[in-house]
Design a protein around this motif. Structure first.
Motif, PDB file in Angstrom:
ATOM      1  N   VAL A  13     -13.834 -20.492  17.277  1.00 48.72           N
ATOM      2  CA  VAL A  13     -14.198 -21.449  18.049  1.00 48.72           C
ATOM      3  C   VAL A  13     -13.269 -22.965  18.127  1.00 48.72           C
ATOM      4  N   VAL A  45     -13.135 -22.241  12.856  1.00 51.47           N
ATOM      5  CA  VAL A  45     -13.232 -23.007  13.786  1.00 51.47           C
ATOM      6  C   VAL A  45     -11.680 -23.879  14.135  1.00 51.47           C
ATOM      7  N   ALA A  65     -15.740 -19.731  22.399  1.00 49.58           N
ATOM      8  CA  ALA A  65     -16.389 -20.375  22.272  1.00 49.58           C
ATOM      9  C   ALA A  65     -15.495 -22.387  22.520  1.00 49.58           C
TER      10      ALA A  65
END
Length: 310
Positions: free
Chosen positions: A113, A136, A191
């Motif tokens: 992400v 992330v 994402a």
């Protein structure tokens, strides 16, 4: 990576060295009538002060030139030493190695992400994502903000190791540029959350990210209702307006408090947290696929409760 390191002083010092060599050669060729190799030799031994000796006796004008040339080079050498010391000891070299390690780590990421903006909304998103095991990559323009977080100087959810359920893996730069998004591995990401303060910047990020990865799930933050349609048109899958959500949440705490407490309970926002998970059909064991909810008998087997089926 090199674009994010400050080489200005070092590059200026190198430029001054070339100017010094060029002016020295030009002076010896014009004043003492040396050819290019001899002029280069005299320039080098003058700058280095090794004192091998002159090729021939210098004229009075030549001696005056050499005197001022040596004084000029003392300044150049002092500036070069200062620039190198700053680069090595003030953290630029350490920063370069750190960026190299981070870039190499990001290159191994897939299905991660990307989080653009590390303000309050971004930090909360990072905290929850890492707690749920997601990898992330943060894109933040304010390097000092990330440094303060890593040193634990914000007084917020991050401890002294710069962690909030996971280490902060960050790319320093402007998330609206394609180069920075590519450095964050946008082509391999699953994402992207863009939580920049400006709606216009979020629109630009969504537009750029969608062009770089058509399969990307993009969630965008918006401050104004009028920005929602623009973000959707730019490629965002979902638009979140924190101010509107916060206002609705406070109003519902007055109108239907028990409903909100229940929703907080299952979403993990209350002190007594329940864990709400989402399971895809492909994640079910092969021998269980095709069975009905009654046949699966999840409640008696595991203690978990199915509250929804799509």
């Amino acid at each position: 990576m090199l674009q994010r390191v400050n080489f200005n002083r070092l590059l200026l010092a190198i430029l001054l060295i070339f100017i010094s060599l060029g002016s020295g050669m030009a002076g010896f060729m014009l004043i003492e009538d040396y050819n290019a190799p001899d002029a280069f030799y005299m320039t080098v031994i003058t700058v280095s002060t090794v004192g091998f000796g002159e090729l021939h006796q210098l004229s009075p004008m030549g001696r005056m030139f050499v005197a001022f040339y040596i004084l000029f080079n003392l300044v150049v050498v002092a500036y070069l030493v200062s620039a190198l010391s700053t680069f090595i000891f003030d953290g630029e070299l350490r920063k370069l190695f750190k960026m190299y390690r981070v870039d190499q780590e990001i290159k191994r990421f897939s299905g991660h992400v990307i989080l653009c903006g590390f303000g309050r909304n971004g930090r909360k998103a990072h905290h929850d994502l890492t707690l749920n095991g997601a990898r992330v990559v943060v894109i933040e323009q304010n390097e000092q903000l990330l440094k303060n977080l890593s040193e634990g100087r914000t007084g917020e959810d991050y401890d002294g190791d710069g962690r909030a359920g996971g280490a902060i893996i960050a790319v320093i730069g402007d998330a609206t540029t394609d180069l920075v998004l590519q450095q964050a591995g946008v082509a391999r990401a699953s994402a992207l959350i863009t939580a920049l303060p400006s709606d216009a910047d979020n629109v630009f990020v969504a537009l750029s990210a969608r062009a770089l990865n058509p399969r990307l799930n993009i969630i965008a933050r918006a401050s104004y209702k009028t920005s929602e349609s623009k973000l959707i048109s730019a490629g965002a899958n979902s638009v979140v307006m924190p101010d509107e959500i916060g206002g609705s949440h406070m109003a519902n705490l007055v109108v239907r408090p028990e409903v909100i407490r229940f929703l907080d309970l299952i979403s993990g926002l209350s002190a007594d947290k329940l864990r709400l998970e989402e399971l895809a059909y492909a994640q079910i064991r092969k021998d269980r696929q095709g069975q009905s909810i009654r046949e699966l008998d999840i409640r008696s087997r595991t203690g978990a409760t199915i509250i929804g089926l799509r």
